[in-house]
Scaffold this active site. Structure first.
Site, PDB file in Angstrom:
ATOM      1  N   SER A  75       0.857  -1.200   0.000  1.00 50.11           N
ATOM      2  CA  SER A  75       0.000   0.000   0.000  1.00 50.11           C
ATOM      3  C   SER A  75       0.881   1.233   0.000  1.00 50.11           C
ATOM      4  O   SER A  75       2.016   1.194   0.521  1.00 50.11           O
ATOM      5  CB  SER A  75      -0.877   0.027   1.253  1.00 50.11           C
ATOM      6  OG  SER A  75      -1.505   1.300   1.397  1.00 50.11           O
ATOM      7  N   TYR A 132      -0.646  -0.466  10.505  1.00 52.71           N
ATOM      8  CA  TYR A 132      -0.927  -0.838   9.112  1.00 52.71           C
ATOM      9  C   TYR A 132       0.236  -0.418   8.214  1.00 52.71           C
ATOM     10  O   TYR A 132       0.752  -1.220   7.437  1.00 52.71           O
ATOM     11  CB  TYR A 132      -2.230  -0.178   8.666  1.00 52.71           C
ATOM     12  CG  TYR A 132      -2.632  -0.478   7.237  1.00 52.71           C
ATOM     13  CD1 TYR A 132      -2.979  -1.764   6.841  1.00 52.71           C
ATOM     14  CD2 TYR A 132      -2.667   0.534   6.275  1.00 52.71           C
ATOM     15  CE1 TYR A 132      -3.357  -2.034   5.526  1.00 52.71           C
ATOM     16  CE2 TYR A 132      -3.046   0.282   4.967  1.00 52.71           C
ATOM     17  CZ  TYR A 132      -3.395  -1.006   4.598  1.00 52.71           C
ATOM     18  OH  TYR A 132      -3.764  -1.276   3.295  1.00 52.71           O
ATOM     19  N   LYS A 154       2.705  -2.780   6.005  1.00 54.22           N
ATOM     20  CA  LYS A 154       2.797  -2.620   4.553  1.00 54.22           C
ATOM     21  C   LYS A 154       4.238  -2.322   4.137  1.00 54.22           C
ATOM     22  O   LYS A 154       4.707  -2.781   3.095  1.00 54.22           O
ATOM     23  CB  LYS A 154       1.831  -1.522   4.082  1.00 54.22           C
ATOM     24  CG  LYS A 154       0.353  -1.932   4.178  1.00 54.22           C
ATOM     25  CD  LYS A 154       0.123  -3.216   3.414  1.00 54.22           C
ATOM     26  CE  LYS A 154      -1.305  -3.613   3.210  1.00 54.22           C
ATOM     27  NZ  LYS A 154      -1.449  -4.940   2.593  1.00 54.22           N
TER      28      LYS A 154
END
Ligand SMILES: NC(=O)c1ccc[n+]([C@@H]2O[C@H](COP(=O)([O-])OP(=O)(O)OC[C@H]3O[C@@H](n4cnc5c(N)ncnc54)[C@H](OP(=O)(O)O)[C@@H]3O)[C@@H](O)[C@H]2O)c1
Length: 281
Positions: A166, A178, A182
């Site tokens: 991402s 997150y 990633k």
């Protein structure tokens, strides 16, 4: 079968799909193929001639995908899609699915680690379980998928691994658990490309920008909070978010022999988006 050794075979453009290369005969496993980006990847791969295995937790969604695919696929529907309902964070389930997919198709030529997401909110709200669950769902599943697939890809003479990361792994944003997971996926792809290169296995990371997916977060914001949505899309120079199909096309390219020279790369597909959320950074 993989044709990955140097990409001697000439890619053929798919009729009606300019810029997309054929994947005839490729056998590809995609995690999380029932919704969002994963669904788009599965549909595109099937439409360009691949046989596709996919998994998700919700059996009804897999049945619905199976029922809808033959109409879109230009391959023979029988045997083009293999699915199983499973939680890929559960011990050994993903590994067993990789084995079953390879047995079903007579080998594997590619895998796509697409399932992913975030657990918990900001630093002070998220607890250690949120951090572990986010790590497992993104990085842990990717590492386990690639490890399980390597013997099958090696047996095929090589193959292609695509890791869906991402822009949150590349640009700062809220929910650091997150972004950190990633970022680890991007690193994993670069490192595994070196480790698995001698086996002619290519590994690349694709980082989608915020995708406009019908019914999901940004689409709901578009209709329910137009002012916030306008502020958000101002982060993208062209004024609109990237679509799952735009990202899926890049994944298909990286699975195809047309990308035989690409390994260890990180490919953002984000329309030059700046902050990855409407909250800035
Ligand atoms: N959406 C975005 O804007 C965006 C932006 C950048 C990157 N990404 C990345 O792109 C990837 C796809 O995102 P998305 O938004 O398209 O995903 P999504 O709509 O949330 O779909 C996730 C898919 O994975 C499956 N899945 C989730 N958890 C699972 C588990 N534990 N075991 C098995 N299957 C599981 C889901 O099915 P079940 O729920 O039935 O299990 C579903 O098929 C993710 O890696 C995400 O981090 C997304």
């Amino acid at each position: 079968m993989s044709g990955d050794r140097g990409g001697e075979s000439a890619p053929v453009a798919a009729p009606g799909l300019p810029g997309v290369f054929r994947l005839d005969g490729k056998r590809v496993l995609v995690t999380g193929g029932t919704r969002g980006l994963g669904e788009q990847i599965v549909r595109l791969l099937a439409a360009t001639g691949a046989r596709v295995a996919t998994c998700a937790r919700t059996a009804e969604d897999l049945r619905a995908l199976e029922a809808s695919l033959p109409a879109e696929s230009d391959t023979s529907p029988s045997g083009a899609l293999f699915t199983e309902a499973l939680d890929l964070t559960a011990p050994d389930r993903l590994e067993a699915f990789v084995q079953a997919s390879s047995e079903r198709f007579g080998g594997l030529d590619g895998v796509v680690a697409c399932a992913g997401g975030a657990r918990g909110r900001g630093l002070e709200e998220a607890d250690a379980r949120d951090w572990s669950a986010t790590w497992e769902l993104n990085v842990g599943h990717t590492a386990r998928l690639v490890k399980a697939a390597v013997p099958h890809l090696r047996h095929s003479g090589g193959g292609s691994v695509v890791v869906v990361a991402s822009i949150s792994g590349w640009k700062p944003g809220p929910q650091a658990q997150y972004g950190a997971a990633k970022a680890a996926q991007i690193h994993l792809a670069a490192s595994l490309a070196r480790e698995l290169g001698p086996d002619h296995i290519r590994v690349n990371a694709v980082s989608p920008g915020s995708m406009l997916i019908p019914g999901k977060r940004w689409d709901r914001m578009r209709t329910e909070e137009p002012a916030s949505y306008a502020r958000f899309t101002a982060e993208v120079p062209a004024g609109r978010l990237v679509t799952p199909l735009e990202v899926a096309r890049v994944v298909a390219f990286l699975l195809s022999d047309a990308s035989s020279g690409v390994s260890g790369a990180h490919v953002p597909v984000d329309r030059a988006q700046n902050a990855p959320t409407p909250n800035g950074y």
